[in-house]
Design a protein around this motif. Structure first.
Motif, PDB file in Angstrom:
ATOM      1  N   UNK A 545       0.833  -1.215   0.000  1.00 37.82           N
ATOM      2  CA  UNK A 545       0.000   0.000   0.000  1.00 37.82           C
ATOM      3  C   UNK A 545       0.861   1.256   0.000  1.00 37.82           C
ATOM      4  N   UNK A 546       1.949   1.234   0.776  1.00 41.39           N
ATOM      5  CA  UNK A 546       2.813   2.406   0.827  1.00 41.39           C
ATOM      6  C   UNK A 546       3.473   2.657  -0.530  1.00 41.39           C
ATOM      7  N   UNK A 547       3.899   1.589  -1.184  1.00 38.74           N
ATOM      8  CA  UNK A 547       4.523   1.727  -2.497  1.00 38.74           C
ATOM      9  C   UNK A 547       3.558   2.325  -3.507  1.00 38.74           C
ATOM     10  N   UNK A 548       2.321   1.834  -3.531  1.00 35.01           N
ATOM     11  CA  UNK A 548       1.342   2.369  -4.479  1.00 35.01           C
ATOM     12  C   UNK A 548       0.939   3.797  -4.116  1.00 35.01           C
ATOM     13  N   UNK A 549       0.925   4.119  -2.806  1.00 35.70           N
ATOM     14  CA  UNK A 549       0.644   5.492  -2.381  1.00 35.70           C
ATOM     15  C   UNK A 549       1.729   6.446  -2.897  1.00 35.70           C
ATOM     16  N   UNK A 550       2.972   6.021  -2.762  1.00 32.78           N
ATOM     17  CA  UNK A 550       4.083   6.851  -3.236  1.00 32.78           C
ATOM     18  C   UNK A 550       4.014   7.050  -4.740  1.00 32.78           C
ATOM     19  N   UNK A 551       3.630   6.007  -5.445  1.00 34.55           N
ATOM     20  CA  UNK A 551       3.507   6.131  -6.892  1.00 34.55           C
ATOM     21  C   UNK A 551       2.423   7.141  -7.253  1.00 34.55           C
ATOM     22  N   UNK A 552       1.285   7.067  -6.560  1.00 35.36           N
ATOM     23  CA  UNK A 552       0.201   8.018  -6.821  1.00 35.36           C
ATOM     24  C   UNK A 552       0.629   9.441  -6.480  1.00 35.36           C
ATOM     25  N   UNK A 576       9.034  11.696   5.991  1.00 33.02           N
ATOM     26  CA  UNK A 576       9.684  10.822   6.976  1.00 33.02           C
ATOM     27  C   UNK A 576       9.455   9.345   6.633  1.00 33.02           C
ATOM     28  N   UNK A 577       8.230   9.017   6.219  1.00 31.81           N
ATOM     29  CA  UNK A 577       7.940   7.630   5.844  1.00 31.81           C
ATOM     30  C   UNK A 577       8.728   7.232   4.598  1.00 31.81           C
ATOM     31  N   UNK A 578       8.875   8.173   3.682  1.00 29.90           N
ATOM     32  CA  UNK A 578       9.632   7.899   2.460  1.00 29.90           C
ATOM     33  C   UNK A 578      11.099   7.627   2.763  1.00 29.90           C
ATOM     34  N   UNK A 579      11.672   8.420   3.686  1.00 26.81           N
ATOM     35  CA  UNK A 579      13.076   8.236   4.051  1.00 26.81           C
ATOM     36  C   UNK A 579      13.301   6.825   4.600  1.00 26.81           C
ATOM     37  N   UNK A 580      12.377   6.356   5.451  1.00 24.68           N
ATOM     38  CA  UNK A 580      12.477   4.980   5.959  1.00 24.68           C
ATOM     39  C   UNK A 580      12.252   3.959   4.849  1.00 24.68           C
ATOM     40  N   UNK A 581      11.344   4.286   3.953  1.00 19.78           N
ATOM     41  CA  UNK A 581      10.928   3.347   2.904  1.00 19.78           C
ATOM     42  C   UNK A 581      12.058   3.024   1.931  1.00 19.78           C
ATOM     43  N   UNK A 598       9.698   5.065  -4.478  1.00 23.18           N
ATOM     44  CA  UNK A 598      10.006   5.892  -3.316  1.00 23.18           C
ATOM     45  C   UNK A 598      11.079   6.918  -3.611  1.00 23.18           C
ATOM     46  N   UNK A 599      12.129   6.514  -4.342  1.00 19.50           N
ATOM     47  CA  UNK A 599      13.198   7.456  -4.711  1.00 19.50           C
ATOM     48  C   UNK A 599      12.644   8.571  -5.582  1.00 19.50           C
ATOM     49  N   UNK A 600      11.799   8.201  -6.552  1.00 17.96           N
ATOM     50  CA  UNK A 600      11.229   9.221  -7.439  1.00 17.96           C
ATOM     51  C   UNK A 600      10.342  10.189  -6.664  1.00 17.96           C
ATOM     52  N   UNK A 601       9.528   9.647  -5.736  1.00 15.83           N
ATOM     53  CA  UNK A 601       8.657  10.522  -4.947  1.00 15.83           C
ATOM     54  C   UNK A 601       9.473  11.408  -4.010  1.00 15.83           C
ATOM     55  N   UNK A 602      10.505  10.848  -3.402  1.00 14.60           N
ATOM     56  CA  UNK A 602      11.333  11.607  -2.471  1.00 14.60           C
ATOM     57  C   UNK A 602      12.041  12.764  -3.170  1.00 14.60           C
ATOM     58  N   UNK A 603      12.467  12.538  -4.405  1.00 14.80           N
ATOM     59  CA  UNK A 603      13.147  13.615  -5.136  1.00 14.80           C
ATOM     60  C   UNK A 603      12.204  14.780  -5.403  1.00 14.80           C
ATOM     61  N   UNK A 604      10.921  14.482  -5.614  1.00 18.42           N
ATOM     62  CA  UNK A 604       9.949  15.556  -5.853  1.00 18.42           C
ATOM     63  C   UNK A 604       9.682  16.364  -4.584  1.00 18.42           C
TER      64      UNK A 604
END
Length: 883
Positions: A545-552, A576-581, A598-604
């Motif tokens: 779920x977290x992975x698909x949330x980050x993608x969205x 913070x959740x992304x950094x752990x992810x 997660x990397x792509x979302x974190x960069x944004x």
């Protein structure tokens, strides 16, 4: 989402599967474990069965490993059931039986049965086991009984005098299971069919039993179906000579089957009757292609008429069987008669539609005729003068039943829809190009596919949805966003995951809308996903779920959506959740796709982070991801996402390995970078990448330092570092295998000949030989064994290590794994090292080649091992002592 899911290319978990299997095989089958051990064993079995299920659609990938996986199970069960007073009712016996059944389910019973023992002594074992069939039924599971009956069917084929008493017992055992509506009946059919097809067995009593069962009242439908299936297989397996002796009785039974078919019904009953009719007709015709002098018996004419009728059957399997037997029989008929059969099929296309009661009847008739004509065409049985009549009929049918039928058939063939990934990502969008199919496809993907229990199917469905939405974004996207956002309140993990994936697809498709509409819809999606309840992310499959949330979030993130005041308060928690992810903590992503997202979302979100140094550290960790699975270097997805995130040069250039290597490889000369960078280089040299750039760089180096007083990066140093890396990673296949493959790449290049000019080079070659052959007998990993074998074969070309390498060849030719023995013989034969510079002039080449070519290396290990020793003895005579 393109490329997230690749097809399987090998049985990647073979090593772990063998390890887990060895645990089950080591247990005492006469007893059950305590509660804790029982739970562990159940979990272990479930894991093994789940692995096999993954290969259901590509089961042939199991073939190189079947012998080493299946034979130990069979031998363990055989040894147990042969014990005096063996306990067959323990849960451990049940688990082994179930695992063996899973092998038959995935790969097919015929393939697995070849690995079963088949000795005359096995007959006594099996007769004793089935001596008290009621007790066996009450005390054992159906999987064990199914496996034992399959084994029995194999033993029943052995060419030895069975005798009257054992034969009667075989018949009784088979018949006792033939009336059961379960998998055991399939195995009982195989047993009886093979027994009655023996040349020393009288078939007439069985035919009489069939006659009695088919005509008795009331009819026993299950037993009748089992007997009919057995009869079909008997006619298939028996010799034509023996069947012609009882042909009248067989033909009479065919008429009795009509009563059974009318009373029992069902596709399988009709299919078996069609098969029986077709096989009986073929018995009366010559085995070669018919001529005008061929006499067509009346019975064959009757069968042809029945088969033509069955092309109208409502069940596809029946129509298909009828079509195949029509073509097979027509192949043996006189050409003029075969011409009439084709004309009869063409007449179906011209039948008055009013003559058929429903549209479905019309479609089944046309489909059956099309199948039959396809079989005729495959066998080149369409008369040339009828081809001009055939093509218009086929074209009319294809165009009349489905809109754009011809165009769809041209684009979508079995190859396209045969694999799940192609079916979703290639076939579905092609069909959706036609407006008639677009909305129904979108509706099906959202309502069915994205709620599927399998996350892989949901991910593929989202990929298909995005591609279809892009065909008409303005007409489809705005109306779908609201209903999909509403699904974020669901607690069902599968449906919630599907909703998040659909929102990611919708957000991506909004790029095709006018800027105002696109921004508004993305803001809705971003706000909804970032507001997702924390309890939702604590549901089962949290990482999914977290992975698909980050993608969205990544697809819907825009500057305007992020700076909205109602989103700012939640943003830091997401970061913070992304950094752990994307890190290495317990909350990290459990899939490479999730980490990349997660990397792509974190960069944004980086510009809005409170603690930017921590965020950057996590991003830079992406450069060290060299994960490899059956799809290849999937860690490169994370590395490329990291490159894009930190903004280094043009990402498209980094995709080109030659361009990248010009900038990366020279850093190997720097001591501080070498160890980490070399590991990354060898992990990047996968079977799916070109190693030419690495070889070119290596061969551009001097072989040895030019001066001992001035240390210089050299080819020998690179080779030494690869050897050291392999030594350090000997226990880790993840690094050891790529390191060995890198060595093999250099050995194959032909640029290492100068290494032998110096004692240091010869020592390096000896070190890599010892590493490649160390503990070979205990290694189970197929890729590791393959790489080690290649190293040894390549080293035969180097005079300083040719003779010791020759002695190591026996480790592979005499290995317990049959596929490895075969590979070793083929590699050695192909490499032909006896033609190289290391070989002596009067080497026993002819004798060696003949021994390699004529030995069946997949035979029993006891037979092959002596041959392997002889090969090594001859091979050692090929090379002179050197170094």
């Amino acid at each position: 989402m393109d490329g997230d899911l690749g097809e399987l290319s090998s049985f990647q978990p073979a090593s772990q599967f063998s390890l887990d299997l060895s645990i089950l095989l080591s247990l005492d089958l006469d007893s059950n474990g305590d509660k804790a051990r029982e739970a562990a064993e159940v979990t272990l079995l479930a894991r093994l069965c789940a692995i096999l299920d993954e290969y259901q659609e590509q089961s042939y990938l199991l073939d190189p490993h079947l012998e080493q996986l299946v034979k130990p199970i069979v031998e363990r069960l055989r040894a147990h059931v042969n014990l005096p007073h063996a306990n067959l009712s323990t849960r451990r016996v049940e688990r082994l039986s179930r695992l063996l059944y899973f092998f038959t389910k995935v790969r097919g019973a015929k393939t697995i049965l070849r690995l079963f023992p088949h000795q005359v002594s096995d007959l006594g074992i099996l007769l004793d086991l089935f001596h008290d069939t009621p007790t066996l039924l009450s005390s054992t599971t159906w999987e064990l009984r199914y496996i034992l009956l399959l084994w029995f069917s194999l033993v029943a084929m052995l060419p030895f005098a069975l005798g009257t008493t054992p034969g009667d017992r075989v018949k009784l055992i088979g018949m006792s299971f033939l009336a059961s509506a379960s998998k055991e009946r399939d195995a009982a059919v195989a047993l009886l069919a093979r027994y009655y097809s023996r040349p020393d067995t009288d078939l007439l009593p069985f035919l009489a039993s069939c006659e009695t069962t088919f005509t008795e009242s009331p009819l026993n439908p299950i037993l009748s179906a089992g007997l009919l299936q057995t009869l079909c297989d008997v006619v298939k397996l028996s010799s034509p000579k023996s069947l012609l002796l009882v042909w009248p009785q067989l033909y009479h039974l065919l008429a009795s089957c009509d009563t059974v078919k009318s009373l029992v019904g069902g596709a399988m009953m009709c299919r078996f009757r069609v098969k029986l009719a077709g096989r009986l007709a073929l018995l009366l015709l010559p085995s070669l292609v018919g001529t005008e002098d061929t006499i067509v018996p009346e019975a064959v004419e009757v069968v042809l008429g029945e088969l033509l009728e069955e092309t109208h059957n409502r069940d596809t399997v029946v129509r298909w069987s009828a079509a195949k037997y029509l073509a097979r029989i027509a192949e043996r008929l006189p050409p003029s008669y075969s011409h009439q059969v084709v004309e009869s099929l063409l007449d179906i296309f011209n039948e008055d539609q009013g003559a058929l009661t429903e549209m479905d009847d019309r479609e089944t008739a046309l489909h059956g005729a099309s199948l039959a004509l396809a079989e005729f065409a495959r066998r080149r049985q369409i008369p040339p003068d009828l081809i001009p009549l055939l093509l218009p009929c086929i074209l009319r049918v294809k165009q009349g039943v489905f809109p754009h039928g011809i165009d769809l058939l041209r684009k979508i063939d079995f190859f396209t829809v045969g694999a799940k990934k192609r079916a979703f990502l290639d076939a579905a969008p092609v069909v959706a190009e036609h407006e008639e199919y677009r909305v129904p496809l979108v509706r099906h993907l959202i309502e069915v596919t994205l709620a599927h229990y399998d996350p892989e199917i949901r991910t593929l469905g989202a990929g298909a949805l995005e591609r279809i939405l892009r065909l008409d974004a303005e007409g489809l996207v705005p109306a779908l966003v609201g209903p999909q956002i509403a699904k974020l309140q669901l607690k069902d993990t599968s449906k919630l995951h599907g909703a998040l994936l659909s929102l990611a697809s919708l957000a991506s498709a909004t790029d095709l809308l006018p800027p105002t509409s696109s921004s508004s819809l993305k803001l809705q999606i971003f706000s909804a996903v970032s507001s997702l309840s924390p309890t939702s992310l604590s549901l089962p499959s949290r990482n999914l779920l977290l992975s698909s949330s980050l993608l969205a979030l990544e697809k819907s993130a825009t500057t305007s959506s992020i700076i909205q005041s109602e989103n700012k308060s939640k943003l830091q928690g997401v970061i913070d959740r992304l950094v752990d992810f994307v890190g290495t903590s317990a909350k990290r992503a459990n899939s490479i796709e999730g980490k990349r997202n997660g990397v792509e979302a974190l960069s944004l979100l980086a510009p809005f982070a409170v603690n930017l140094p921590v965020l950057l550290d996590r991003l830079l960790d992406g450069f060290t991801d060299y994960t490899i699975d059956q799809r290849g270097d999937v860690g490169s997805w994370v590395r490329l996402a990291t490159i894009s995130a930190v903004g280094t040069e043009d990402l498209n250039q980094w995709r080109h390995i030659t361009w990248a290597s010009e900038r990366v490889f020279p850093f190997l000369a720097v001591d501080e970078y070498r160890s980490t960078l070399l590991e990354g280089v060898v992990l990047g040299l996968t079977p799916h990448t070109n190693s030419g750039a690495f070889v070119d760089y290596a061969l551009s180096l001097p072989t040895f330092p030019l001066s001992p007083s001035e240390p210089q990066w050299s080819l020998s140093q690179l080779f030494q570092d690869l050897v050291d890396l392999a030594k350090r990673s000997f226990a880790s296949n993840r690094i050891f295998i790529p390191a060995l493959n890198a060595v093999n790449t250099l050995l194959e290049s032909g640029g290492l000949d100068e290494l032998e000019s110096d004692p240091r080079g010869g020592e390096l070659l000896r070190q890599i030989l010892l590493l490649a052959t160390r503990s070979v007998a205990q290694v189970k990993s197929a890729p590791r064994l393959t790489s080690s074998l290649k190293t040894v074969i390549l080293l035969l070309a180097f005079p300083s290590v040719a003779k010791p390498s020759a002695s190591k060849v026996g480790l592979f030719l005499g290995h317990n794994l049959a596929w490895l023995r075969q590979s070793a013989a083929e590699e050695l034969y192909t490499a032909a090292p006896w033609d190289g510079e290391a070989a002596i002039a009067d080497a026993p080449t002819d004798e060696l080649v003949e021994l390699l070519a004529e030995t069946s290396w997949s035979d029993a290990i006891e037979t092959v091992r002596e041959r392997s020793k002889e090969v090594v003895r001859l091979l050692e005579r090929v090379f002179v002592e050197n170094g």
